[in-house]
Write a protein that holds these residues in place. Structure first.
Motif, PDB file in Angstrom:
ATOM      1  N   ALA A   1      31.721  37.498  45.852  1.00 44.69           N
ATOM      2  CA  ALA A   1      33.132  37.588  45.489  1.00 44.69           C
ATOM      3  C   ALA A   1      33.433  36.811  44.208  1.00 44.69           C
ATOM      4  CB  ALA A   1      34.001  37.076  46.636  1.00 44.69           C
ATOM      5  N   LEU A   2      32.829  35.640  44.072  1.00 44.41           N
ATOM      6  CA  LEU A   2      33.052  34.830  42.869  1.00 44.41           C
ATOM      7  C   LEU A   2      32.372  35.460  41.655  1.00 44.41           C
ATOM      8  CD1 LEU A   2      32.596  31.284  44.437  1.00 44.41           C
ATOM      9  CD2 LEU A   2      34.740  32.346  43.726  1.00 44.41           C
ATOM     10  N   ALA A   3      31.164  35.970  41.835  1.00 44.47           N
ATOM     11  CA  ALA A   3      30.453  36.613  40.729  1.00 44.47           C
ATOM     12  C   ALA A   3      31.218  37.828  40.231  1.00 44.47           C
ATOM     13  CB  ALA A   3      29.044  36.999  41.160  1.00 44.47           C
ATOM     14  N   TRP A   4      31.807  38.568  41.159  1.00 45.47           N
ATOM     15  CA  TRP A   4      32.626  39.734  40.790  1.00 45.47           C
ATOM     16  C   TRP A   4      33.753  39.315  39.843  1.00 45.47           C
ATOM     17  CZ3 TRP A   4      37.824  40.222  42.194  1.00 45.47           C
ATOM     18  CH2 TRP A   4      38.425  41.452  41.883  1.00 45.47           C
ATOM     19  N   ALA A   5      34.401  38.204  40.131  1.00 52.67           N
ATOM     20  CA  ALA A   5      35.480  37.713  39.271  1.00 52.67           C
ATOM     21  C   ALA A   5      34.941  37.176  37.951  1.00 52.67           C
ATOM     22  CB  ALA A   5      36.277  36.629  39.998  1.00 52.67           C
ATOM     23  N   LEU A   6      33.878  36.401  38.028  1.00 55.20           N
ATOM     24  CA  LEU A   6      33.313  35.801  36.818  1.00 55.20           C
ATOM     25  C   LEU A   6      32.822  36.862  35.839  1.00 55.20           C
ATOM     26  CD1 LEU A   6      31.357  32.877  38.515  1.00 55.20           C
ATOM     27  CD2 LEU A   6      33.324  32.629  36.977  1.00 55.20           C
ATOM     28  N   GLN A   7      32.213  37.931  36.354  1.00 54.14           N
ATOM     29  CA  GLN A   7      31.685  38.967  35.466  1.00 54.14           C
ATOM     30  C   GLN A   7      32.791  39.725  34.737  1.00 54.14           C
ATOM     31  OE1 GLN A   7      27.694  39.972  38.051  1.00 54.14           O
ATOM     32  NE2 GLN A   7      28.550  41.635  36.849  1.00 54.14           N
ATOM     33  N   GLN A   8      34.005  39.624  35.247  1.00 54.01           N
ATOM     34  CA  GLN A   8      35.131  40.249  34.558  1.00 54.01           C
ATOM     35  C   GLN A   8      35.829  39.290  33.605  1.00 54.01           C
ATOM     36  OE1 GLN A   8      37.311  43.285  37.185  1.00 54.01           O
ATOM     37  NE2 GLN A   8      36.346  41.927  38.675  1.00 54.01           N
ATOM     38  N   GLY A   9      35.277  38.082  33.501  1.00 53.40           N
ATOM     39  CA  GLY A   9      35.806  37.119  32.546  1.00 53.40           C
ATOM     40  C   GLY A   9      36.869  36.197  33.093  1.00 53.40           C
ATOM     41  N   TYR A  10      37.122  36.246  34.404  1.00 54.31           N
ATOM     42  CA  TYR A  10      38.116  35.364  34.990  1.00 54.31           C
ATOM     43  C   TYR A  10      37.500  33.987  35.257  1.00 54.31           C
ATOM     44  CZ  TYR A  10      39.569  40.087  36.508  1.00 54.31           C
ATOM     45  OH  TYR A  10      39.853  41.428  36.577  1.00 54.31           O
ATOM     46  N   ALA A  11      38.319  32.954  35.186  1.00 56.12           N
ATOM     47  CA  ALA A  11      37.920  31.655  35.719  1.00 56.12           C
ATOM     48  C   ALA A  11      38.238  31.654  37.211  1.00 56.12           C
ATOM     49  CB  ALA A  11      38.675  30.532  35.021  1.00 56.12           C
ATOM     50  N   VAL A  12      37.487  30.880  37.975  1.00 55.09           N
ATOM     51  CA  VAL A  12      37.719  30.779  39.419  1.00 55.09           C
ATOM     52  C   VAL A  12      37.810  29.311  39.818  1.00 55.09           C
ATOM     53  CG1 VAL A  12      36.629  32.981  39.976  1.00 55.09           C
ATOM     54  CG2 VAL A  12      35.231  30.909  39.912  1.00 55.09           C
ATOM     55  N   ILE A  13      38.605  29.047  40.856  1.00 54.38           N
ATOM     56  CA  ILE A  13      38.826  27.663  41.302  1.00 54.38           C
ATOM     57  C   ILE A  13      38.748  27.598  42.829  1.00 54.38           C
ATOM     58  CG2 ILE A  13      40.077  26.731  39.321  1.00 54.38           C
ATOM     59  CD1 ILE A  13      42.691  27.602  40.688  1.00 54.38           C
ATOM     60  N   PRO A  14      37.616  28.003  43.402  1.00 53.71           N
ATOM     61  CA  PRO A  14      37.505  27.969  44.867  1.00 53.71           C
ATOM     62  C   PRO A  14      37.534  26.542  45.396  1.00 53.71           C
ATOM     63  CG  PRO A  14      35.358  28.336  43.887  1.00 53.71           C
ATOM     64  CD  PRO A  14      36.355  28.419  42.767  1.00 53.71           C
ATOM     65  N   SER A  15      38.008  26.419  46.617  1.00 51.62           N
ATOM     66  CA  SER A  15      38.079  25.126  47.278  1.00 51.62           C
ATOM     67  C   SER A  15      37.074  25.079  48.418  1.00 51.62           C
ATOM     68  CB  SER A  15      39.491  24.903  47.823  1.00 51.62           C
ATOM     69  OG  SER A  15      39.573  23.723  48.577  1.00 51.62           O
ATOM     70  N   SER A  16      36.463  23.925  48.633  1.00 47.67           N
ATOM     71  CA  SER A  16      35.579  23.751  49.776  1.00 47.67           C
ATOM     72  C   SER A  16      35.450  22.272  50.097  1.00 47.67           C
ATOM     73  CB  SER A  16      34.193  24.338  49.503  1.00 47.67           C
ATOM     74  OG  SER A  16      33.359  24.181  50.645  1.00 47.67           O
ATOM     75  N   THR A  17      35.207  21.992  51.359  1.00 47.17           N
ATOM     76  CA  THR A  17      34.977  20.617  51.781  1.00 47.17           C
ATOM     77  C   THR A  17      33.516  20.385  52.160  1.00 47.17           C
ATOM     78  OG1 THR A  17      35.562  21.180  54.071  1.00 47.17           O
ATOM     79  CG2 THR A  17      37.341  20.392  52.632  1.00 47.17           C
ATOM     80  N   ARG A  18      32.693  21.408  52.115  1.00 47.53           N
ATOM     81  CA  ARG A  18      31.287  21.295  52.511  1.00 47.53           C
ATOM     82  C   ARG A  18      30.395  21.325  51.275  1.00 47.53           C
ATOM     83  NH1 ARG A  18      30.036  25.634  57.055  1.00 47.53           N
ATOM     84  NH2 ARG A  18      28.079  24.458  57.035  1.00 47.53           N
ATOM     85  N   ARG A  19      29.489  20.370  51.194  1.00 47.48           N
ATOM     86  CA  ARG A  19      28.642  20.258  50.016  1.00 47.48           C
ATOM     87  C   ARG A  19      27.839  21.529  49.755  1.00 47.48           C
ATOM     88  NH1 ARG A  19      26.421  15.927  46.955  1.00 47.48           N
ATOM     89  NH2 ARG A  19      24.450  16.495  45.955  1.00 47.48           N
ATOM     90  N   GLU A  20      27.303  22.137  50.829  1.00 46.26           N
ATOM     91  CA  GLU A  20      26.490  23.335  50.629  1.00 46.26           C
ATOM     92  C   GLU A  20      27.315  24.488  50.078  1.00 46.26           C
ATOM     93  OE1 GLU A  20      27.051  22.962  55.215  1.00 46.26           O
ATOM     94  OE2 GLU A  20      27.006  21.650  53.442  1.00 46.26           O
ATOM     95  N   ASN A  21      28.570  24.580  50.475  1.00 49.85           N
ATOM     96  CA  ASN A  21      29.433  25.631  49.934  1.00 49.85           C
ATOM     97  C   ASN A  21      29.828  25.341  48.485  1.00 49.85           C
ATOM     98  OD1 ASN A  21      29.315  26.971  52.357  1.00 49.85           O
ATOM     99  ND2 ASN A  21      31.292  26.229  53.090  1.00 49.85           N
TER     100      ASN A  21
END
Length: 266
Positions: free
Chosen positions: A207-227
């Motif tokens: 999902a993030l790669a889909w956005a990045l490949q279109q030139g968007y910046a992404v700001i996902p949130s997570s509390t888990r180090r592996e994520n």
């Protein structure tokens, strides 16, 4: 000014949970962090970054001005308070979080105040968030397209916002996508899952790669180090044309962020 392609969103993160997330993010290589006055966590973020042993000059901080602070003097005062909480003398990007509901405060007043904040050195760049085509057009008339660093909008496979993004691209305005995972809804989508299996990746990375490949910046949130680590690695994942075409079919106009103060969407 270039907006970093991946940052850590801090919506709903506070206290020790936020501190741990920020410290893990810094350790993994994150340098961009997104907050907002309404998140009530600017002070927590400022403290976490101050204890993170990464020089301020290597960080990219974004905050967003809330609608109750849109009158000229209030906006400037509130942004100074944000800087105090964040323990910095400037942010890298200051955004108008939502357009003023029912134009209660004229758009020219709060965008003019935001431009003044930049002129005073309170922020290196300015931008907008949750602005429709019509509102973005008004912002361009007031500020000029070159002055608008980004429009931060909800974008994910279930809400691809094509008309607005096409207009922003025509104007040369960058897109920052929030809610990239639609609160996790897209992670269980069979199409996304199949693409993830094909690339030996996670559904979040797809999902993030889909956005990045279109030139968007992404700001996902997570509390888990592996994520956090996995999200950062999404930049290395390359989806092919077939993958992108399949994800394009998932658009169903499903909006997650739609509060009462929202404008009339495109």
């Amino acid at each position: 000014m270039t907006v970093p392609s991946i940052g850590l969103g801090t919506y709903r993160l506070k206290g020790q949970v936020l501190t741990d997330s920020v410290h893990n993010a810094l350790d993994l290589g994150y340098r961009a962090f997104d907050t907002a006055q309404i998140y009530d966590n600017e002070a927590d973020l400022g403290a976490a970054l101050a204890s993170g042993n990464v020089p301020r000059g290597e960080l990219f901080l974004t905050t967003k001005v809330w609608i109750s602070n849109f009158h000229h003097d209030d906006l400037l005062a509130s942004l100074r308070e944000s800087l105090h909480k964040l323990r910095t003398d400037h942010v890298d990007l200051a955004l108008i979080h939502w357009p003023s509901p029912n134009n209660e405060v004229p758009i020219r007043e709060y965008l003019g105040a935001l431009a003044e904040a930049k002129a005073q050195g309170l922020t290196r760049a300015i931008g907008i968030s949750n602005f429709t085509i019509d509102l973005a057009r008004q912002a361009i008339d007031i500020l000029g397209a070159d002055a608008i660093a980004t429009n931060q909008i909800e974008v994910h496979p279930y809400l691809q916002n094509r008309a607005l993004i096409a207009y922003l691209r025509e104007q040369g305005i960058h897109v920052t996508a929030f809610m990239s995972l639609a609160y996790g809804a897209v992670l269980n989508d069979p199409v996304i899952q199949a693409i993830a299996e094909k690339h030996q990746a996670t559904t979040a990375q797809v999902a993030l790669a889909w956005a990045l490949q279109q030139g968007y910046a992404v700001i996902p949130s997570s509390t888990r180090r592996e994520n956090l680590a996995g999200n950062l690695q999404a930049a290395a994942l390359r989806l092919d044309d077939e993958d992108m075409a399949k994800i394009a079919t998932l658009d169903r106009g499903e909006r997650v962020a739609n509060p009462e103060i929202a404008p009339a969407w495109d």
